[in-house]
Design an enzyme around this catalytic site. Structure first.
Site, PDB file in Angstrom:
ATOM      1  N   LYS A  73      -0.316   4.775   4.739  1.00 25.96           N
ATOM      2  CA  LYS A  73      -1.160   3.816   5.467  1.00 25.96           C
ATOM      3  C   LYS A  73      -0.569   3.531   6.848  1.00 25.96           C
ATOM      4  O   LYS A  73       0.630   3.277   6.982  1.00 25.96           O
ATOM      5  CB  LYS A  73      -1.301   2.516   4.659  1.00 25.96           C
ATOM      6  CG  LYS A  73      -2.300   1.554   5.272  1.00 25.96           C
ATOM      7  CD  LYS A  73      -2.694   0.470   4.291  1.00 25.96           C
ATOM      8  CE  LYS A  73      -3.653  -0.517   4.925  1.00 25.96           C
ATOM      9  NZ  LYS A  73      -4.937   0.081   5.278  1.00 25.96           N
ATOM     10  N   HIS A 116       0.838  -1.198   0.000  1.00 23.21           N
ATOM     11  CA  HIS A 116       0.000   0.000   0.000  1.00 23.21           C
ATOM     12  C   HIS A 116       0.880   1.258   0.000  1.00 23.21           C
ATOM     13  O   HIS A 116       2.066   1.192   0.306  1.00 23.21           O
ATOM     14  CB  HIS A 116      -0.899   0.038   1.240  1.00 23.21           C
ATOM     15  CG  HIS A 116      -2.111  -0.830   1.125  1.00 23.21           C
ATOM     16  ND1 HIS A 116      -2.088  -2.162   1.449  1.00 23.21           N
ATOM     17  CD2 HIS A 116      -3.383  -0.552   0.729  1.00 23.21           C
ATOM     18  CE1 HIS A 116      -3.295  -2.675   1.257  1.00 23.21           C
ATOM     19  NE2 HIS A 116      -4.106  -1.723   0.815  1.00 23.21           N
TER      20      HIS A 116
HETATM   21  P1  NAD Z   1      -7.348   9.244   5.861  1.00 22.30           P
HETATM   22  O1  NAD Z   1      -6.398   9.429   7.012  1.00 22.30           O
HETATM   23  O2  NAD Z   1      -7.072   9.959   4.572  1.00 22.30           O
HETATM   24  O3  NAD Z   1      -8.847   9.657   6.316  1.00 22.30           O
HETATM   25  C1  NAD Z   1      -9.402   9.379   7.571  1.00 22.30           C
HETATM   26  C2  NAD Z   1     -10.371  10.510   7.888  1.00 22.30           C
HETATM   27  O4  NAD Z   1     -11.115  10.161   9.070  1.00 22.30           O
HETATM   28  C3  NAD Z   1      -9.652  11.846   8.178  1.00 22.30           C
HETATM   29  O5  NAD Z   1     -10.287  12.889   7.476  1.00 22.30           O
HETATM   30  C4  NAD Z   1      -9.816  11.981   9.691  1.00 22.30           C
HETATM   31  O6  NAD Z   1      -9.829  13.334  10.128  1.00 22.30           O
HETATM   32  C5  NAD Z   1     -11.185  11.306   9.887  1.00 22.30           C
HETATM   33  N1  NAD Z   1     -11.436  10.963  11.288  1.00 22.30           N
HETATM   34  C6  NAD Z   1     -10.621  10.328  12.158  1.00 22.30           C
HETATM   35  N2  NAD Z   1     -11.203  10.269  13.378  1.00 22.30           N
HETATM   36  C7  NAD Z   1     -12.416  10.882  13.261  1.00 22.30           C
HETATM   37  C8  NAD Z   1     -13.476  11.163  14.164  1.00 22.30           C
HETATM   38  N3  NAD Z   1     -13.401  10.832  15.457  1.00 22.30           N
HETATM   39  N4  NAD Z   1     -14.567  11.808  13.690  1.00 22.30           N
HETATM   40  C9  NAD Z   1     -14.662  12.169  12.399  1.00 22.30           C
HETATM   41  N5  NAD Z   1     -13.680  11.957  11.503  1.00 22.30           N
HETATM   42  C10 NAD Z   1     -12.575  11.312  11.929  1.00 22.30           C
HETATM   43  O7  NAD Z   1      -7.425   7.673   5.628  1.00 22.30           O
HETATM   44  P2  NAD Z   1      -7.995   6.886   4.354  1.00 22.30           P
HETATM   45  O8  NAD Z   1      -6.887   6.522   3.441  1.00 22.30           O
HETATM   46  O9  NAD Z   1      -9.182   7.620   3.813  1.00 22.30           O
HETATM   47  O10 NAD Z   1      -8.481   5.541   5.057  1.00 22.30           O
HETATM   48  C11 NAD Z   1      -9.460   5.535   6.094  1.00 22.30           C
HETATM   49  C12 NAD Z   1      -9.725   4.117   6.561  1.00 22.30           C
HETATM   50  O11 NAD Z   1     -10.346   3.362   5.514  1.00 22.30           O
HETATM   51  C13 NAD Z   1      -8.435   3.334   6.929  1.00 22.30           C
HETATM   52  O12 NAD Z   1      -8.726   2.511   8.039  1.00 22.30           O
HETATM   53  C14 NAD Z   1      -8.180   2.512   5.671  1.00 22.30           C
HETATM   54  O13 NAD Z   1      -7.407   1.365   5.901  1.00 22.30           O
HETATM   55  C15 NAD Z   1      -9.599   2.168   5.289  1.00 22.30           C
HETATM   56  N6  NAD Z   1      -9.807   1.718   3.892  1.00 22.30           N
HETATM   57  C16 NAD Z   1     -10.710   0.718   3.718  1.00 22.30           C
HETATM   58  C17 NAD Z   1     -11.033   0.272   2.448  1.00 22.30           C
HETATM   59  C18 NAD Z   1     -12.106  -0.775   2.291  1.00 22.30           C
HETATM   60  O14 NAD Z   1     -12.471  -1.127   1.151  1.00 22.30           O
HETATM   61  N7  NAD Z   1     -12.657  -1.295   3.391  1.00 22.30           N
HETATM   62  C19 NAD Z   1     -10.417   0.862   1.326  1.00 22.30           C
HETATM   63  C20 NAD Z   1      -9.496   1.891   1.523  1.00 22.30           C
HETATM   64  C21 NAD Z   1      -9.200   2.329   2.826  1.00 22.30           C
END
Ligand code: NAD
Length: 270
Positions: free
Chosen positions: A161, A157
């Protein structure tokens, strides 16, 4: 139902912005609110403008309670602690909660089962059709081959990440363990370093690579004596996870309260 009314939480994140774009591309859904954490730089910005789809008239707030009160569902790719809190609020509001968040510690997601008594929760470490199909194939392969075939899960990734192995790697490991009829926790090897005992037959190993802008690549290797099978998925666009999440929300709207996976949404036996 008219359009399903959705809230994007973590709206300022990489996936949050992808989710906003995916909802605007879906005729049966609309964004009614967008939330990020207290103190986040994106608060007050228009969710659509941030996602590059033009103004939606939806300003990002740090108030999920008000947001959930006017919604039918929430799309949540944030962090485990945040997702647990959102699950409580979504259960109270009796709305669909789609959770893509990964990085859960062992047992940390147990409260979600309690929340699912009232809410419809769809949780998956990967929302893409391809990976969920891959999981079904891995389960089949692991069931067909005996434990002499060593199973290793390799993933790569982007450099931002924070959790490892990825939620998808764990999902694929679970599928392999299910195929073998074993418990993943008791048989997984997450790190190897220095001089150590040779590999134990039946273990499922994980290897993690991080770098650049890679959206997500996973290979499950089944290595036998003199032959090796490799099953690979490469994600080329974050939008595919976001589209899967919107599909999960629309599917969840008609379900009874419960805890569902993406395999349920897609009708796959994974
Ligand atoms: P990122 O860091 O870009 O975004 C996370 C967002 O969540 C940020 O804007 C952060 O401020 C917000 N956040 C954190 N705590 C919060 C709270 N208490 N209240 C409101 N907002 C809050 O990360 P990303 O790359 O977008 O990934 C996010 C998650 O999704 C990770 O766990 C990643 O592994 C996962 N993900 C899952 C899949 C899937 O298909 N399931 C695919 C891609 C990423």
């Amino acid at each position: 139902m008219g359009q399903m009314r959705l809230v994007v939480v973590g709206a300022g994140g990489r996936m949050g912005r992808a989710l906003t774009r995916a909802v605007t591309e879906t005729a049966d859904a609309e964004i009614v609110a967008a939330v990020d954490r207290e103190g986040a730089e994106v608060l007050g910005q228009d969710a659509g403008e941030l996602a590059g789809v033009g103004s939606l008239g939806v300003k990002i707030t740090d108030d999920p309670l008000t947001a959930f009160a006017k919604a039918d569902g929430v799309l949540d790719f944030t962090a485990p602690k945040a997702s647990l809190w959102f699950a409580e609020l979504a259960a109270q509001a009796r709305i669909v909660h789609v959770i893509g968040t990964t990085g859960w510690a062992e047992g940390e997601d147990a409260p979600l089962l309690a929340a699912a008594r009232h809410a419809r929760i769809v949780k998956s470490g990967n929302m893409s059709l391809g990976v969920n199909l891959l999981a079904a194939l891995v389960r089949k392969a692991a069931a067909a081959l005996d434990a002499d075939f060593d199973i290793e899960v390799l993933e790569m990734h982007h450099k931002h990440k924070v959790d490892a192995p990825s939620g998808t790697a764990l999902l694929l490991g679970e599928a392999a363990a299910k195929g073998r009829g074993i418990d993943l926790t008791a048989h997984s090897v997450r790190t190897r370093d220095g001089i150590m005992d040779p590999r134990t037959t039946g273990d499922i190993g994980f290897a993690t690579l991080r770098g650049g802008s890679v959206i997500g690549e996973h290979t499950v290797i089944l290595a036998g004596e003199g032959e090796r099978i490799e099953l690979t998925h490469r994600a080329g666009d974050r939008q595919l996870f976001a589209r899967g999440a919107v599909k999960a929300a629309l599917w969840g709207f008609d379900q009874k309260p419960g805890f569902y996976s993406m395999a349920d949404v897609l009708g796959l036996d994974a």
